[in-house]
Design an enzyme around this catalytic site. Sequence first.
Site, short mmCIF file in Angstrom:
data_model
loop_
_atom_site.label_atom_id
_atom_site.label_comp_id
_atom_site.label_asym_id
_atom_site.label_seq_id
_atom_site.Cartn_x
_atom_site.Cartn_y
_atom_site.Cartn_z
N GLU A 115 0.81 -1.22 0.00
CA GLU A 115 0.00 0.00 0.00
C GLU A 115 0.84 1.27 0.00
OE1 GLU A 115 -0.56 -2.61 1.93
OE2 GLU A 115 -2.69 -3.17 1.83
N PHE B 138 -11.18 -7.12 14.52
CA PHE B 138 -10.17 -7.58 13.56
C PHE B 138 -9.87 -6.50 12.52
CE2 PHE B 138 -9.12 -9.87 9.55
CZ PHE B 138 -7.85 -10.28 9.93
N GLN B 139 -8.60 -6.20 12.35
CA GLN B 139 -8.12 -5.19 11.41
C GLN B 139 -8.72 -3.81 11.64
OE1 GLN B 139 -8.31 -6.94 7.40
NE2 GLN B 139 -6.25 -7.73 7.76
N LYS C 1 -17.30 -0.60 6.67
CA LYS C 1 -17.73 -1.58 5.68
C LYS C 1 -19.25 -1.60 5.49
CE LYS C 1 -17.23 -6.36 4.23
NZ LYS C 1 -16.61 -7.67 4.47
N MET D 206 24.49 8.72 1.76
CA MET D 206 24.29 10.00 2.45
C MET D 206 24.57 9.86 3.94
SD MET D 206 23.85 13.09 1.94
CE MET D 206 22.93 13.73 0.55
C1 LIG Z 1 12.55 5.48 4.86
C2 LIG Z 1 13.82 6.14 5.19
N1 LIG Z 1 14.65 5.59 6.10
C3 LIG Z 1 15.84 6.19 6.39
C4 LIG Z 1 16.21 7.35 5.78
C5 LIG Z 1 17.55 8.01 6.11
N2 LIG Z 1 18.44 8.02 4.94
C6 LIG Z 1 18.57 9.13 4.18
S1 LIG Z 1 19.59 8.88 2.88
C7 LIG Z 1 19.88 7.28 3.33
C8 LIG Z 1 20.79 6.42 2.52
C9 LIG Z 1 20.20 6.06 1.22
O1 LIG Z 1 21.01 5.08 0.59
P1 LIG Z 1 20.91 4.81 -0.95
O2 LIG Z 1 19.51 4.67 -1.34
O3 LIG Z 1 21.83 3.71 -1.32
O4 LIG Z 1 21.39 6.20 -1.56
P2 LIG Z 1 22.85 6.85 -1.60
O5 LIG Z 1 22.88 7.90 -0.53
O6 LIG Z 1 23.85 5.78 -1.38
O7 LIG Z 1 22.92 7.46 -2.95
C10 LIG Z 1 19.18 6.98 4.50
C11 LIG Z 1 19.25 5.69 5.19
C12 LIG Z 1 15.29 7.90 4.85
N3 LIG Z 1 15.54 9.05 4.24
N4 LIG Z 1 14.13 7.28 4.55
#
Ligand SMILES: Cc1ncc(C[n+]2csc(CCOP(=O)(O)OP(=O)(O)O)c2C)c(N)n1
Lengths: 163, 578
Positions: free
Chosen positions: B49, B111-112, B161, B483
């Site tokens: 979803e 439920f749910q 529902k 990042m």
């Molecule tokens: C759902 C979620 N969890 C954690 C983060 C924190 N976060 C920001 S950038 C990142 C790394 C992303 O890694 P990747 O997709 O490999 O991108 P890269 O920075 O290596 O290009 C994380 C964990 C986020 N933005 N969103």
Amino acid sequence: MRRIISVLLENEAGALSRVVGLFAQRSYNIESLTVAPTDDATLSRLTLTTRASDKQVEQITKQLNKLIEVVKLVDLTDGEHIERELMLIKLKATGAQRAEIKRTADIFRGQIVDVTNATYTIQLTGTTEKLDAFLRSMADATVMEVVRSGVSGLSRGEKILAL
Amino acid sequence: MLSGGDILIRSLQEEDVDYVFGYPGGAVLHIYDALFRQDKMKHVLVRHEQAATHMADGYARSTGRPGVVLVTSGPGATNAVTGIATAYMDSIPMVVISGQVQSHLIGTDSFQETDMVGISRPIVKHSFLVKKAEDIPMTIKKAFYIATTGRPGPVVVDIPKDITNPTDLVEYSYPAEVAIRSYSPASKGHSGQIKKAISMLLSAERPMIYAGGGVIQGNGSELLATLSRKLGFPVTNTLMGLGAFPATDPQFLGMLGMHGTYEANMAMHHCDLILAIGARFDDRVTNTVSKFCPHAKIIHIDIDPATISKNVEVDVPIVGPVVNVLSEMNELLDVSWVDRSSDQEKLLAEWWSQIEGWRKQDCLKVERDDGDTDIKPQEAVQAVYRVTNGTSYVTTDVGQHQMFAALYYPFDEPRKWINSGGLGTMGFGLPAAMGVQMAFPDEVVTCITGEGSIQMNIQELSTCSQYGLPVKIINLNNRSLGMVKQWQDMQYEGRHSHSYMDSLPDFVALVESYGHVGFKIDRLDELEDVLAEVYSEKLKDKLVFVDIQTDPEVHVYPMHVAPNGAMRDMWLKKGVRT
Ligand SMILES: Cc1ncc(C[n+]2csc(CCOP(=O)(O)OP(=O)(O)O)c2C)c(N)n1
Ligand SMILES: [Mg+2]
């Protein structure tokens, strides 16, 4: 600074939780809150007191106004206004203290609304300050229970908050 | 006489909904049955979803029309929460219909059952719990009206529902109009304020135009271009505003903010007037607020009064739709621009030459040591830009790859850059791209992602097979949560706590198992050729996944110095700052 914000709200399920939620979510504080339907059954009037700077209160009122169910609002503390709070206070009242408590209640224009051999229940209305002062004057008595309504208020003069 | 389920479907049709993104379950079975018995609207069955909400979001961002989501109660609804929050933070119009348990079971931990109105309350523009079938048409009418007007946002409609029961028939008619007494978004800006703004623009010596996502959402891009060209002022865009002003235009200084260009951030810091349009002075833009643009007076145009002076005190607020305000400004300028003195022209020219000096810094130049043959992520994005002639829709996930896409793929048109700026949701990119591709089946849609983010909604590769969505996925694979790793390099002495991606799948094999096409690129000299094939006529109708092995040591620069830095305080490369 202390603020009294008065809100006309659609009288719908969930509307109140949006207002309260907004305060929690944006970490604004609520000191007191009262809410009840108005003479127009489709509207509730909600009054809340908060402590906020001018800048914060501007954000608070803008964010409140964004809630779809908020119809209108006013910061009563912006102008001359009347505020009232109701307090019920139950005290131990025995011996010499009985007369003393009654005298003080009279001075504050409180009414004794329930009596037993050992207790008084006093009803008091006024500003928050006045109720606080009464409580302070009862420092020597044994306060068993206090319930306060929270502040309600409206603007003085011709100014009104209505549709 | 119709059932609640049929009434809902009819109501959505009245709102010209062509796609519903959703997933069935107990509480929405009546609705799904009603869907089955019609053929005007198409339903897209996702695999999770969250992806339904991002698809609807991508559809909305690219078309400007509200995205529609249908999920069941409980876990269906909670799975949608991340996508609703994503849309909320970026002010995206969306209507989310969630099933609820039967009315008499509400509050019994049945439920749910989850309190969807409660759970979503802080992340919606508004929400409704429908009480009876008769209320469905007006509720849907209001939901679309609220979602799409003023500052747009997601609206949740929770429907128990029993209200959609096929055996309970009620009178149906769809309201032609809607009015909500407590809701009236501004329809035009205050003329006095607009005049004041014009006179400030005419006397500015070092002006800047700072435009955000509101310009795109409010369909104000053309008017912004007209205004900017009339004025001859430098323009910067926020991450959300990329494409609001043509990026290849010489007046464009690039993105501003945490990873903004040197010239955009320097010009902001030194300017004496900011014309902010549909932007919200986000903390990722301003750096330390108390040090923000110390010399600038600020004019702020926004549809939402609450964004005015929220983070930064402004001098001339103008609340209104960007289209109306900018049209009025353009008209006034036609008359008054001639009054500008030659002095000002000279000052503006001096301002531009100062800016040209900053531009010479060439802050986006890609660094490469002798003998280093690694593919730099920036080069990969540049290659995608070249191969697609800069005309692809581009969605991203969140991380370094997102910033590289923002900086190295210049957008000349609005609504082509689709990214989760406010919430920063990893997992957004692929489903958002799918939503765009649904809306524009013949256009090129690219998802620039990272090996971390893509795995957050990778199950949607299956949905892509089912609906034949030829999204091009560019995976900038640095084998790390880049990042996060960058911050750890810069602020935690390189302690890489859980920022590496171990046990990566063979992405090519993975996508092939879904019937898609995969490429792996690990040599710089094959980059351009493989990408040319990826975007070739031959693969036009295929989803292609390109797993590009990029240099894991690269950081995103420029980067604001934080904490306590101003706009002008930036890291320009490793160990080098302003
Ligand atoms: C759902 C979620 N969890 C954690 C983060 C924190 N976060 C920001 S950038 C990142 C790394 C992303 O890694 P990747 O997709 O490999 O991108 P890269 O920075 O290596 O290009 C994380 C964990 C986020 N933005 N969103
Ligand atoms: Mg990565």
